[in-house]
Design a protein around this motif. Structure first.
Motif, PDB file in Angstrom:
ATOM      1  N   ARG A 108      34.949 -29.929  -4.221  1.00  0.00           N
ATOM      2  CA  ARG A 108      33.840 -29.602  -3.309  1.00  0.00           C
ATOM      3  C   ARG A 108      32.876 -28.623  -3.961  1.00  0.00           C
ATOM      4  NH1 ARG A 108      34.582 -30.367   2.799  1.00  0.00           N
ATOM      5  NH2 ARG A 108      36.192 -31.974   2.908  1.00  0.00           N
ATOM      6  N   LEU A 109      33.415 -27.629  -4.655  1.00  0.00           N
ATOM      7  CA  LEU A 109      32.535 -26.670  -5.323  1.00  0.00           C
ATOM      8  C   LEU A 109      31.810 -27.308  -6.501  1.00  0.00           C
ATOM      9  CD1 LEU A 109      34.705 -23.435  -5.179  1.00  0.00           C
ATOM     10  CD2 LEU A 109      32.457 -23.777  -4.120  1.00  0.00           C
ATOM     11  N   LEU A 110      32.496 -28.164  -7.249  1.00  0.00           N
ATOM     12  CA  LEU A 110      31.835 -28.845  -8.350  1.00  0.00           C
ATOM     13  C   LEU A 110      30.700 -29.729  -7.834  1.00  0.00           C
ATOM     14  CD1 LEU A 110      34.985 -29.706 -10.451  1.00  0.00           C
ATOM     15  CD2 LEU A 110      33.038 -28.333 -11.257  1.00  0.00           C
ATOM     16  N   HIS A 111      30.895 -30.360  -6.697  1.00  0.00           N
ATOM     17  CA  HIS A 111      29.810 -31.146  -6.115  1.00  0.00           C
ATOM     18  C   HIS A 111      28.690 -30.244  -5.634  1.00  0.00           C
ATOM     19  CE1 HIS A 111      27.707 -33.525  -2.972  1.00  0.00           C
ATOM     20  NE2 HIS A 111      27.767 -34.436  -3.929  1.00  0.00           N
ATOM     21  N   ASP A 112      29.034 -29.134  -4.998  1.00  0.00           N
ATOM     22  CA  ASP A 112      27.995 -28.242  -4.481  1.00  0.00           C
ATOM     23  C   ASP A 112      27.249 -27.526  -5.601  1.00  0.00           C
ATOM     24  OD1 ASP A 112      26.818 -27.066  -1.966  1.00  0.00           O
ATOM     25  OD2 ASP A 112      27.386 -25.218  -3.003  1.00  0.00           O
TER      26      ASP A 112
END
Length: 320
Positions: free
Chosen positions: A232-236
């Motif tokens: 999720r953080l890599l996407h954000d």
């Protein structure tokens, strides 16, 4: 509280501390203390060292690490500065609530760090930003420019020049996060091989980098639920390049005293990304080191000395 690691693994991760002889001449190693407090609904871990009434330096870590990356730097600066290094939710010794209970975005990480500093009654501070710490820290700076005394940037990006072709799989993931791309990103960025590569690529002497670094990081990444959190953080992270103009406008308007210390062999955050800061911060001091992403592992002492000189010049230290 459930221990994060088994006793055997924890024992194997004990790292040598920097001796007084290895520290800059003006510094004596100080005790680093470890705390957990509830912030923004999360049990948040942070390290702290130095006098309570001294100027504050906040250290913000990146991926795949935690505040553990600052364990040897903090004692070298804490003789005259109050040094605080938190673990973000989902990292290090902080709690890792499920994505249903915590929004794993850079906006939310910045809010959590902001609330920690408010809880600690920190009203003004300098920021050391690294990797993920740059988008977290620059959000704080834009939101509260009056609180920022100075910036120390170490391999943390605010310019397109710092992002090369290595980012192409992530750029595709930001546009279309399919299950297939999620699996590819997890293999490329969340595996033991990747974590080890982060520490060893571009260093002068791989044998000088302790394997406990990547073993600890990977043990924490491999906990149940962490893969989804990190994806999720890599996407954000895709939200950050769109913020670059606002961060650059902050640099131009406020001209915070800035030190840039950069591992020049880092393939993730490229050297042109360090040089780009000088367009908006012409008075910044830029120092390259012949090492990789985790520059503190190989060049701790010269970087600590550089930070000490910079802080002494721009932030009045405590003098007893």
């Amino acid at each position: 509280m459930r221990p994060l690691l088994t006793a055997a693994l924890a024992a194997s991760l004990m790292l040598p501390t920097v001796s007084a002889a290895a520290a800059p001449p003006s510094a004596e190693p100080q005790t680093v203390r470890h705390h957990t407090v509830q912030v923004d609904g999360v049990d948040l871990f942070y390290r702290e060292a130095g006098p309570k009434n001294a100027p504050v330096l906040v250290l913000l870590h990146g991926l795949p690490s935690s505040s553990h990356m600052f364990r040897r730097l903090m004692p070298l600066l804490a003789d005259r500065y109050r040094v605080i290094a938190p673990d973000y939710p989902g990292f290090g010794a902080s709690a890792a609530p499920s994505p249903a209970d915590y929004d794993y975005s850079f906006d939310r990480l910045a809010v959590t760090v902001d609330r920690l500093l408010e809880q600690l009654r920190v009203e003004r501070y300098s920021l050391y930003v690294f990797d993920y710490g740059a988008p977290v820290g620059f959000r704080l700076a834009v939101a509260h420019p009056e609180r920022i005394e100075s910036l120390i940037v170490q391999n943390g990006n605010a310019y397109e020049e710092g992002m090369g072709t290595l980012w192409d799989p992530l750029r595709a993931y930001w546009q279309d996060p399919t299950p297939q791309r999620s699996e590819l990103i997890a293999q490329k960025l969340l595996s033991l091989e990747s974590t080890q590569w982060h520490y060893l690529h571009g260093v002068r002497d791989p044998a000088a980098i302790a394997p406990e670094n990547w073993l600890l990081d990977q043990a924490l990444l491999d906990r149940p639920g962490l893969r989804e959190i990190q994806l999720r953080l890599l996407h954000d992270y895709g939200s950050n390049p769109g913020r670059y103009p606002a961060w650059q406008a902050y640099f131009r308007k406020y001209q915070p005293p800035t030190l840039i210390v950069w591992g020049k062999n880092d393939p993730i955050f490229l050297a042109p990304g360090a040089q780009a800061y000088l367009r908006d911060l012409p008075n910044a001091r830029l120092r390259f080191y012949d090492t990789g992403h985790f520059a503190l592992e190989e060049d701790l002492v010269p970087i600590a000395a550089e930070i000490g000189e910079f802080m002494d010049r721009h932030v009045k230290p405590r003098r007893d």
